[in-house]
Structures are given as C-alpha cells and as structure tokens.
Design a protein around this motif. Structure first.
Motif, PDB file in Angstrom:
ATOM      1  N   GLU A  89      -7.278   0.721  -4.103  1.00  0.00           N
ATOM      2  CA  GLU A  89      -7.962   1.817  -3.421  1.00  0.00           C
ATOM      3  C   GLU A  89      -7.076   3.060  -3.349  1.00  0.00           C
ATOM      4  OE1 GLU A  89     -10.807  -0.915  -0.501  1.00  0.00           O
ATOM      5  OE2 GLU A  89      -9.003   0.030   0.301  1.00  0.00           O
ATOM      6  N   VAL A  90      -5.768   2.846  -3.212  1.00  0.00           N
ATOM      7  CA  VAL A  90      -4.820   3.963  -3.251  1.00  0.00           C
ATOM      8  C   VAL A  90      -4.901   4.656  -4.602  1.00  0.00           C
ATOM      9  CG1 VAL A  90      -2.388   4.630  -3.216  1.00  0.00           C
ATOM     10  CG2 VAL A  90      -3.224   2.913  -1.603  1.00  0.00           C
TER      11      VAL A  90
ATOM     12  N   TYR B 291       1.125   4.206  -2.998  1.00  0.00           N
ATOM     13  CA  TYR B 291       0.959   5.636  -2.689  1.00  0.00           C
ATOM     14  C   TYR B 291       2.186   6.430  -3.142  1.00  0.00           C
ATOM     15  CZ  TYR B 291       0.374   9.716   0.469  1.00  0.00           C
ATOM     16  OH  TYR B 291       0.255  10.971   1.009  1.00  0.00           O
TER      17      TYR B 291
ATOM     18  N   THR C  58     -16.465   7.215  -4.583  1.00  0.00           N
ATOM     19  CA  THR C  58     -15.549   7.523  -3.485  1.00  0.00           C
ATOM     20  C   THR C  58     -14.636   8.677  -3.869  1.00  0.00           C
ATOM     21  OG1 THR C  58     -15.605   5.213  -2.741  1.00  0.00           O
ATOM     22  CG2 THR C  58     -13.769   6.555  -1.981  1.00  0.00           C
TER      23      THR C  58
ATOM     24  N   VAL D 278       0.833  -1.199   0.000  1.00  0.00           N
ATOM     25  CA  VAL D 278       0.000   0.000   0.000  1.00  0.00           C
ATOM     26  C   VAL D 278       0.866   1.247   0.000  1.00  0.00           C
ATOM     27  CG1 VAL D 278      -1.688   1.315   1.343  1.00  0.00           C
ATOM     28  CG2 VAL D 278      -1.950  -1.156   1.095  1.00  0.00           C
TER      29      VAL D 278
ATOM     30  N   PRO E  39      -7.034   3.919   2.556  1.00  0.00           N
ATOM     31  CA  PRO E  39      -7.144   2.745   1.685  1.00  0.00           C
ATOM     32  C   PRO E  39      -6.478   1.529   2.309  1.00  0.00           C
ATOM     33  CG  PRO E  39      -5.464   4.243   0.858  1.00  0.00           C
ATOM     34  CD  PRO E  39      -6.161   4.952   1.970  1.00  0.00           C
ATOM     35  N   ARG E  40      -7.026   0.367   2.006  1.00  0.00           N
ATOM     36  CA  ARG E  40      -6.477  -0.882   2.543  1.00  0.00           C
ATOM     37  C   ARG E  40      -5.737  -1.695   1.491  1.00  0.00           C
ATOM     38  NH1 ARG E  40      -7.802   1.709   6.355  1.00  0.00           N
ATOM     39  NH2 ARG E  40      -9.036   1.034   8.168  1.00  0.00           N
TER      40      ARG E  40
ATOM     41  N   ASP F 174      -7.278   4.763  -6.711  1.00  0.00           N
ATOM     42  CA  ASP F 174      -8.546   5.465  -6.884  1.00  0.00           C
ATOM     43  C   ASP F 174      -8.506   6.837  -6.201  1.00  0.00           C
ATOM     44  OD1 ASP F 174     -11.546   5.240  -7.627  1.00  0.00           O
ATOM     45  OD2 ASP F 174     -11.582   5.830  -5.523  1.00  0.00           O
ATOM     46  N   SER F 175      -7.997   6.870  -4.986  1.00  0.00           N
ATOM     47  CA  SER F 175      -7.921   8.145  -4.258  1.00  0.00           C
ATOM     48  C   SER F 175      -6.938   9.103  -4.912  1.00  0.00           C
ATOM     49  CB  SER F 175      -7.509   7.899  -2.797  1.00  0.00           C
ATOM     50  OG  SER F 175      -8.522   7.236  -2.081  1.00  0.00           O
TER      51      SER F 175
END
Length: 319
Positions: free
Chosen positions: A289-290, A42, A264, A38, A284-285, A292-293
C-alpha cells in the motif's frame, strides 16, 4: 491546476528534505514488528515526513506509536533525517497549559529534541485563540518546534488565530490538518473531527496559500472496495456513504484504468492537484500500500479531470 510543492513547506531544519508531498501516518503502528516494514518501504521510496501524535496508540499503551517510530528512526540511524509533524492537546486536554507538557512527553518518547511542525489535535472553543497562539509561538521562538498549526479547527477559529498572530507580531499558523478527500466525509469519523471540503474553506486556502495537511486523504480505503456499490453496506458507510460518493468512486475507477494507476492513487492525485498547497497524510498498513501511494505522489490531474471526478461534469480527455 496549480502545481503543488514537492516538499513540506513549513518548519524544520533546511538540511532535512521531507521528500514527496506526503506524510506517513503512524497511528496504526504501536509495535515494532508491524511498524518497521512499512516505515522501511516508505523510506526506500523517498518518504521522509511522518505524522505522529501524543494520543496515538493509547488504547494499547500510552505512547506506543511514538515509541515505535522513535525506535525505528534510531535503529535505521535516520533521527536527523526524518521530518516530524507532532500533535497534542487532544480533547479533553485541549488546554494551553497542556501543550508544552505533551510536546515534551512526545519528544521524549520519540527520542528527539524538536519537531518540524506541531499542531493542536483538536480545538477548545471555550479557550480564546490568543492563549493557544501565544503558547505555540513561544515554542517556535525557543526552537522546540519549527512551526505550528491546528488540526480539526473551524475556519472561523483559524482565521481568528491568524489575525491574532498578525496583530501581536507572532509567527502565524503554518498549516491546518482537517479531513479532505475526493469523497466527502458525510458524518464525522471521530468526535470533534472537522472537514475542509466546502467552498468557503477551499477559497480561503487558495487565496491565503495556507498549506492543508489533509487526513484520510484517500477516502480511508473506500477506493479499494471491489465494487463501489459495496460502500452502502461496508463498515465505511456511516461516515462515507452517499450516492455522490458512490459515483465518485466509480469515476475514479474509470480514470484509473485510463491513466494506469490505481483508483486509490487517482484519489490521492485529486487531493494533491488542488489550487492551494497540499501535503497529504496517508495511512497505508502494508508495504504494498505504501508503494501504491508513493507511485501516485507525483501524479497530477488537470482542472477538468478534477472537476469530472468530483462532480461528473464534462469529460476528461481520453475517457
């Protein structure tokens, strides 16, 4: 809608670029094997700022989240490039004489010499604000932290802290980290947690240009529900369910379809599109998800779109 600075505007070395206006939360990552993928995702997308706390991960072993973050930074050779928001003095140890000790322990766990920004994780109304401000300002003067702030404080107490600092010629709080998102927290998620959603908070932040570092800035995963109607029966219901929130989820989904980002992501864009400075904490997990943000980090909404998302009044262009 006013533009939001694309860097974290408080503390730290000028040589450190914190990247997009996001802070990656570390509270879920007490093991290297979960944390490293993760954090790598990022970092690859330009993220440089991390949110840590002395308390994170204590249920699985004191300090495990800070140690995992420190191990990642060391393994990747980026110890001097990361921008760190550290927090400490959580209830029941929210006392002035625990601030420096917990900061020292946090820095030791992360194998660091300082933190760009340090925040009290909770408030203790029985302690005069001046005692907290004096301790934190001293840490700034000594170079242990670049700046300080408060998390989960009431507006009245924060205003007292600002006034005390001004009257005594001390560095003032550089930011506050309370809950703030498109969907409103209807009940505290954890004991002692405080929101900054009401009109009084927003007006003060706007007038004073104090940076908000909101946690649960994307509604804690509610926008990822398959159907907004599921909110009422989901595990999120206790803190997040209300009819207005359900309608906000629906409107976010509608706008997301028109603007080509996730629901989101729209929620994050709403948080970042406020008339006061915002640097959003994200949780984010997984690497996807990272991504996406990070894709939504530069997306900004108009004032009309923000108003429609929150209140359903008017109609944003194209919808």
């Amino acid at each position: 809608m006013s533009s939001v600075p694309l860097s974290v505007p408080a503390g730290g070395s000028p040589a450190v670029d914190p990247g997009p206006p996001l802070l990656l939360g570390t509270s879920a990552f007490g093991q290297n094997e979960r944390a490293f993928p993760v954090y790598d995702a990022y970092w690859e997308r330009g993220g440089r700022a991390f949110d840590t706390a002395w308390l994170y991960g204590h249920a699985y072993g004191p300090g495990c989240c800070e140690r995992a973050f420190g191990a990642w930074a060391k393994a990747r050779g980026v110890e001097k490039e990361v921008w760190v928001l550290a927090k400490g003095a959580h209830t029941p140890e929210c006392l002035p004489d625990r601030v420096e000790a917990q900061l020292a322990e946090s820095l030791d766990r992360m194998e660091r010499g300082d933190a760009a920004l340090y925040m009290l994780h909770r408030d203790n109304p029985e302690v005069p604000v001046g005692e907290f401000v004096s301790v934190l300002a001293d840490l700034v003067e000594r170079g242990s932290i670049g700046a300080y702030g408060m998390s989960n404080w009431s507006l009245d107490r924060l205003q007292e802290a600002v006034l005390y600092a001004r009257e005594h010629g001390l560095p003032a709080p550089a930011g506050v980290s309370n809950q703030f998102s498109l969907i409103d927290m209807v009940r505290p998620i954890y004991p002692g947690t405080v929101g900054a959603h009401d009109a009084r908070w927003r007006s003060w932040l706007t007038d004073n240009k104090v940076t908000l570092y909101p946690w649960a800035s994307q509604g804690r995963g509610a926008h990822a529900l398959a159907d907004p109607a599921e909110l009422a029966a989901s595990p999120l219901a206790e803190s997040w369910y209300s009819e207005p929130n359900t309608e906000r989820l629906r409107r976010a989904r509608t706008l997301a379809e028109h603007q080509g980002i996730s629901s989101t992501g729209i929620a994050l864009a709403w948080t970042l599109s406020q008339p006061f400075p915002v640097v959003a904490l994200i949780g984010p997990r997984r690497p996807d998800e990272v991504y996406d943000s990070m894709a939504a980090a530069g997306h900004r909404l108009t004032e009309a779109e923000c108003e429609w998302l929150e209140h359903g009044t008017g109609a944003p262009p194209g919808v």
